[in-house]
Scaffold this motif. Sequence first.
Motif, PDB file in Angstrom:
ATOM      1  N   VAL A 137       0.837  -1.205   0.000  1.00 55.75           N
ATOM      2  CA  VAL A 137       0.000   0.000   0.000  1.00 55.75           C
ATOM      3  C   VAL A 137       0.869   1.251   0.000  1.00 55.75           C
ATOM      4  CG1 VAL A 137      -1.690   1.318   1.330  1.00 55.75           C
ATOM      5  CG2 VAL A 137      -1.965  -1.145   1.082  1.00 55.75           C
ATOM      6  N   ILE A 138       1.898   1.274   0.831  1.00 53.64           N
ATOM      7  CA  ILE A 138       2.728   2.483   0.890  1.00 53.64           C
ATOM      8  C   ILE A 138       3.535   2.648  -0.397  1.00 53.64           C
ATOM      9  CG2 ILE A 138       4.776   1.531   2.026  1.00 53.64           C
ATOM     10  CD1 ILE A 138       3.151   4.895   2.834  1.00 53.64           C
ATOM     11  N   ARG A 139       3.921   1.541  -1.020  1.00 52.02           N
ATOM     12  CA  ARG A 139       4.610   1.642  -2.318  1.00 52.02           C
ATOM     13  C   ARG A 139       3.718   2.334  -3.337  1.00 52.02           C
ATOM     14  NH1 ARG A 139       6.896  -3.415  -1.433  1.00 52.02           N
ATOM     15  NH2 ARG A 139       5.116  -4.437  -2.375  1.00 52.02           N
ATOM     16  N   GLU A 140       2.447   1.943  -3.367  1.00 47.27           N
ATOM     17  CA  GLU A 140       1.510   2.561  -4.308  1.00 47.27           C
ATOM     18  C   GLU A 140       1.263   4.025  -3.962  1.00 47.27           C
ATOM     19  OE1 GLU A 140      -1.969   0.142  -4.180  1.00 47.27           O
ATOM     20  OE2 GLU A 140      -0.912  -1.636  -4.910  1.00 47.27           O
ATOM     21  N   ARG A 141       1.165   4.323  -2.685  1.00 46.60           N
ATOM     22  CA  ARG A 141       0.917   5.706  -2.259  1.00 46.60           C
ATOM     23  C   ARG A 141       2.091   6.616  -2.589  1.00 46.60           C
ATOM     24  NH1 ARG A 141      -4.089   7.329  -0.981  1.00 46.60           N
ATOM     25  NH2 ARG A 141      -5.238   5.415  -0.818  1.00 46.60           N
TER      26      ARG A 141
END
Length: 161
Positions: free
Chosen positions: A17-21
């Motif tokens: 999720v943080i990679r995408e964000r």
Amino acid sequence: MAIVPDILRSWRKPRAVIRERLAGPEREDRALVTLMGASLLLFVAQWPSLSRAAFLDPSVPLDARMGGALMGCLFLVPLFAYALAALSHWIAKALGGQGSGYGARVALFWALLAVSPAVLFQGLIAGFIGPGAGLAAVGVIVAVAFFWIWLSMLAEAERRI
């Protein structure tokens, strides 16, 4: 970027999720909106316990309790969150992290938002059941979940160049 599915995925795969964000350009406005949304939900989560406390001790009215909680959640929590994000970034950088301050902020702010459903549940327990083993157990679960999500996201954000 849908928020509710990402909140649910944050419990299972916080690093993804943080990679995408963080994949797009740095958007400080999105980071601030995430933090303010999390702060608002933290404020709402306190309503049941504030109502219970006002009922049990009417010397401090509910509106005064709500005003204090509003001040704390919507004005002080964001200040402390920015300071904590900066501190966590500096510590990560001292330990070899290669991320940016923006990544550390997004990791913390998103972790606060991701854990907000559990905090809302904790607020219901505090308001309807009150102090006891159930509230303590839920509090421990919320704290462990928050730190796991946040530290996983922070590790991924600091891994980035």
